[in-house]
Design a protein around this motif. Structure first.
Motif, PDB file in Angstrom:
ATOM      1  N   TYR A  18       9.478  21.790  15.740  1.00  0.00           N
ATOM      2  CA  TYR A  18       9.853  23.125  15.264  1.00  0.00           C
ATOM      3  C   TYR A  18      10.652  23.060  13.964  1.00  0.00           C
ATOM      4  N   TRP A  19      10.934  21.848  13.477  1.00  0.00           N
ATOM      5  CA  TRP A  19      11.929  21.664  12.420  1.00  0.00           C
ATOM      6  C   TRP A  19      11.370  21.659  11.003  1.00  0.00           C
ATOM      7  N   TYR A  20      10.079  21.915  10.828  1.00  0.00           N
ATOM      8  CA  TYR A  20       9.504  22.008   9.486  1.00  0.00           C
ATOM      9  C   TYR A  20       8.738  23.325   9.345  1.00  0.00           C
ATOM     10  N   PRO A  21       8.603  23.830   8.126  1.00  0.00           N
ATOM     11  CA  PRO A  21       7.901  25.111   7.928  1.00  0.00           C
ATOM     12  C   PRO A  21       6.426  25.068   8.300  1.00  0.00           C
ATOM     13  N   TRP A  22       5.830  23.882   8.415  1.00  0.00           N
ATOM     14  CA  TRP A  22       4.415  23.775   8.781  1.00  0.00           C
ATOM     15  C   TRP A  22       4.196  23.615  10.281  1.00  0.00           C
ATOM     16  N   CYS A  23       5.268  23.635  11.068  1.00  0.00           N
ATOM     17  CA  CYS A  23       5.132  23.571  12.526  1.00  0.00           C
ATOM     18  C   CYS A  23       4.675  24.930  13.039  1.00  0.00           C
ATOM     19  N   GLU A  24       3.772  24.941  13.999  1.00  0.00           N
ATOM     20  CA  GLU A  24       3.277  26.224  14.515  1.00  0.00           C
ATOM     21  C   GLU A  24       4.343  26.980  15.301  1.00  0.00           C
ATOM     22  N   GLN A  25       5.409  26.294  15.719  1.00  0.00           N
ATOM     23  CA  GLN A  25       6.500  26.970  16.417  1.00  0.00           C
ATOM     24  C   GLN A  25       7.467  27.660  15.459  1.00  0.00           C
TER      25      GLN A  25
ATOM     26  N   PRO B 114      19.894  23.831  12.636  1.00  0.00           N
ATOM     27  CA  PRO B 114      18.648  23.257  13.167  1.00  0.00           C
ATOM     28  C   PRO B 114      17.619  24.304  13.568  1.00  0.00           C
ATOM     29  N   GLU B 115      18.083  25.451  14.043  1.00  0.00           N
ATOM     30  CA  GLU B 115      17.156  26.488  14.476  1.00  0.00           C
ATOM     31  C   GLU B 115      16.440  27.158  13.305  1.00  0.00           C
ATOM     32  N   LEU B 116      17.021  27.050  12.103  1.00  0.00           N
ATOM     33  CA  LEU B 116      16.444  27.704  10.926  1.00  0.00           C
ATOM     34  C   LEU B 116      15.814  26.713   9.965  1.00  0.00           C
ATOM     35  N   ARG B 117      15.841  25.434  10.318  1.00  0.00           N
ATOM     36  CA  ARG B 117      15.369  24.399   9.403  1.00  0.00           C
ATOM     37  C   ARG B 117      13.897  24.579   9.039  1.00  0.00           C
ATOM     38  N   GLY B 118      13.112  25.121   9.958  1.00  0.00           N
ATOM     39  CA  GLY B 118      11.687  25.294   9.706  1.00  0.00           C
ATOM     40  C   GLY B 118      11.314  26.632   9.102  1.00  0.00           C
ATOM     41  N   GLU B 119      12.291  27.390   8.651  1.00  0.00           N
ATOM     42  CA  GLU B 119      12.012  28.728   8.122  1.00  0.00           C
ATOM     43  C   GLU B 119      12.042  28.723   6.602  1.00  0.00           C
ATOM     44  N   GLN B 120      10.876  28.674   5.989  1.00  0.00           N
ATOM     45  CA  GLN B 120      10.712  28.852   4.538  1.00  0.00           C
ATOM     46  C   GLN B 120       9.421  29.636   4.351  1.00  0.00           C
ATOM     47  N   SER B 121       9.550  30.938   4.225  1.00  0.00           N
ATOM     48  CA  SER B 121       8.376  31.814   4.241  1.00  0.00           C
ATOM     49  C   SER B 121       7.382  31.509   3.117  1.00  0.00           C
ATOM     50  N   ASP B 122       7.856  30.938   2.016  1.00  0.00           N
ATOM     51  CA  ASP B 122       6.948  30.611   0.916  1.00  0.00           C
ATOM     52  C   ASP B 122       5.914  29.562   1.325  1.00  0.00           C
TER      53      ASP B 122
ATOM     54  N   MET C  43       0.847  -1.187   0.000  1.00  0.00           N
ATOM     55  CA  MET C  43       0.000   0.000   0.000  1.00  0.00           C
ATOM     56  C   MET C  43       0.889   1.247   0.000  1.00  0.00           C
ATOM     57  N   PRO C  44       0.697   2.176  -0.936  1.00  0.00           N
ATOM     58  CA  PRO C  44       1.522   3.385  -0.950  1.00  0.00           C
ATOM     59  C   PRO C  44       1.113   4.343   0.167  1.00  0.00           C
ATOM     60  N   MET C  45       2.112   4.917   0.821  1.00  0.00           N
ATOM     61  CA  MET C  45       1.896   5.997   1.784  1.00  0.00           C
ATOM     62  C   MET C  45       2.874   7.108   1.457  1.00  0.00           C
ATOM     63  N   VAL C  46       2.360   8.275   1.118  1.00  0.00           N
ATOM     64  CA  VAL C  46       3.221   9.399   0.779  1.00  0.00           C
ATOM     65  C   VAL C  46       3.332  10.334   1.980  1.00  0.00           C
ATOM     66  N   ALA C  47       4.569  10.591   2.392  1.00  0.00           N
ATOM     67  CA  ALA C  47       4.840  11.641   3.374  1.00  0.00           C
ATOM     68  C   ALA C  47       4.878  12.947   2.581  1.00  0.00           C
ATOM     69  N   TRP C  48       3.755  13.655   2.577  1.00  0.00           N
ATOM     70  CA  TRP C  48       3.546  14.796   1.668  1.00  0.00           C
ATOM     71  C   TRP C  48       3.923  16.070   2.409  1.00  0.00           C
ATOM     72  N   GLU C  49       4.992  16.724   1.976  1.00  0.00           N
ATOM     73  CA  GLU C  49       5.670  17.739   2.764  1.00  0.00           C
ATOM     74  C   GLU C  49       5.588  19.122   2.120  1.00  0.00           C
ATOM     75  N   PRO C  50       4.877  20.075   2.735  1.00  0.00           N
ATOM     76  CA  PRO C  50       4.769  21.427   2.177  1.00  0.00           C
ATOM     77  C   PRO C  50       6.021  22.269   2.444  1.00  0.00           C
ATOM     78  N   TRP C  51       7.074  22.003   1.676  1.00  0.00           N
ATOM     79  CA  TRP C  51       8.303  22.794   1.732  1.00  0.00           C
ATOM     80  C   TRP C  51       9.166  22.437   0.533  1.00  0.00           C
ATOM     81  N   ASP C  52      10.339  23.055   0.462  1.00  0.00           N
ATOM     82  CA  ASP C  52      11.341  22.713  -0.551  1.00  0.00           C
ATOM     83  C   ASP C  52      12.516  22.087   0.187  1.00  0.00           C
TER      84      ASP C  52
END
Length: 371
Positions: free
Chosen positions: A192-199, A144-152, A127-136
């Motif tokens: 905190y490490w992805y752009p979609w994290c609220e932190q 590490p502190e900037l890993r979640g910063e992609q304003s787009d 069964m396919p499962m895609v980890a679908w990630e809204p970032w580049d």
């Protein structure tokens, strides 16, 4: 121009050089990949497919629930994804268990929908499962502190419709496949490490659930009812975002997922499976009873206890009746998480996977278990 021996020899050398450059050299360079792909196909061969390349469905009346009541699946998540099944084949060979779910990543900057790639997964009985990630992911910061910063990719831009055309392309694509595809959208959102994290990324409380519902609604509008929605936080830690405020609601979620590893950097001390996943599982059960999938798990062998940890995992899982699946991270990242780092670890996994509760085949016409 008069032909001479040196000129003839020079012309022959030029022809041979061109042949080597454009034909032989690329073939030699590509040979290891083709040989690895052949070995993977020997372990995980494609099954019967329709003329258009899609797996053959069975009659509707014959559909089975996957996984069945009292059973659970064992899957694999690799770094190469649909491009190369070598790691999945290694996992199957080392554990003597054919994975029933195959997880792979796709980001919103470069991950265009590819029906043929997903068909390759389903055709191998996974069964396919895609980890679908809204970032580049190509612009991931090394800090590490900037890993979640992609304003787009701020959550508010998702909700406002900036990515609607892209989301619809995936919705229409998944609908066209006709078989279930698990969509693990924007995972580990409590960190905190992805752009979609609220932190991170200038996001605000409530943004995550709103963005999730917006994407889900677009799939509904297209009619992509075969998408299985996997809401997948990381196991809780000090200062992680409380989960309840991130949850979009049972109407928008089919499976709960959890990521957790024994031996991440800074937490090398031995931690049993129940200690790693138990507290977060308890937190989840305060607001939802959706089926639970361990969507990422791995263990270090740095202290020589990987086999013992795997044995403990399989000993603990039957007590968690709500856990319907476990997906092993078969890749090298900060640590070599692959199950085959030692013969003892492979043997421990093989013994655990041999239990009757993990013996079930996924088929494209299977009905996902929702309760």
């Amino acid at each position: 121009m008069r032909l001479t021996v040196p000129r003839v020899l020079a012309a022959l050398c030029a022809v041979l050089l061109a042949w080597y450059t454009f034909q032989l050299a690329p073939d030699l360079a590509d040979r290891p990949r083709r040989e690895a792909a052949a070995r993977a196909d020997a372990v995980l061969p494609p099954s019967t497919v329709l003329p258009d390349g899609r797996p053959t469905p069975a009659p509707t009346a014959a559909r089975e629930v996957f996984p069945a009541e009292g059973r659970a699946f064992l899957g694999v998540f690799t770094s190469e994804g649909t491009h190369d099944f070598t790691e999945a084949a290694d996992f199957a060979r080392q554990t003597k268990h054919r994975p029933q779910v195959f997880e792979f990543s796709a980001d919103w900057a470069s991950g265009r929908f590819d029906a043929a790639a997903i068909d390759r997964v389903a055709a191998r009985g996974m069964m396919p499962m895609v980890a679908w990630e809204p970032w580049d992911h190509r612009k991931e910061s090394k800090d590490p502190e900037l890993r979640g910063e992609q304003s787009d990719f701020k959550l508010s831009r998702i909700t406002s419709g900036h990515f609607d055309a892209y989301v619809r392309s995936w919705a229409e694509g998944i609908k066209s496949l006709g078989y279930p595809v698990a969509v693990r959208l924007a995972h580990e959102m409590n960190g905190y490490w992805y752009p979609w994290c609220e932190q991170s990324n200038g996001n605000r409380p409530g943004d995550y659930a709103r963005a999730w519902r917006h994407v889900h609604d677009l799939f509904d509008q297209v009619g992509a009812r075969n998408a299985v929605w996997v809401w997948s936080p990381n196991v809780g830690y000090t200062n992680s975002t409380p989960l309840k405020g991130l949850y979009p609601g049972d109407a928008y979620v089919d499976w709960i997922g959890l990521s957790g590893y024994y031996g991440t950097v800074g937490k090398e001390a031995y931690q049993p499976f129940a200690s790693l996943f138990g507290p977060t599982r308890k937190e989840l059960r305060r607001f939802t009873d959706k089926p639970l999938v361990i969507t990422e798990v791995g263990a270090t062998d740095a202290a020589g206890r990987k086999a013992a940890w795997i044995t403990d995992m399989f000993r603990t899982l039957p007590r968690y009746r709500d856990v319907i699946g476990v997906i092993w991270y078969q890749a090298v990242k900060e640590i070599d998480w692959r199950v085959g780092t030692s013969a003892a670890a492979s043997a421990a996994f093989a013994r655990g996977a041999d239990a009757a509760r993990y013996q079930q085949t996924w088929k494209p016409d299977s009905t996902p278990r929702y309760h």
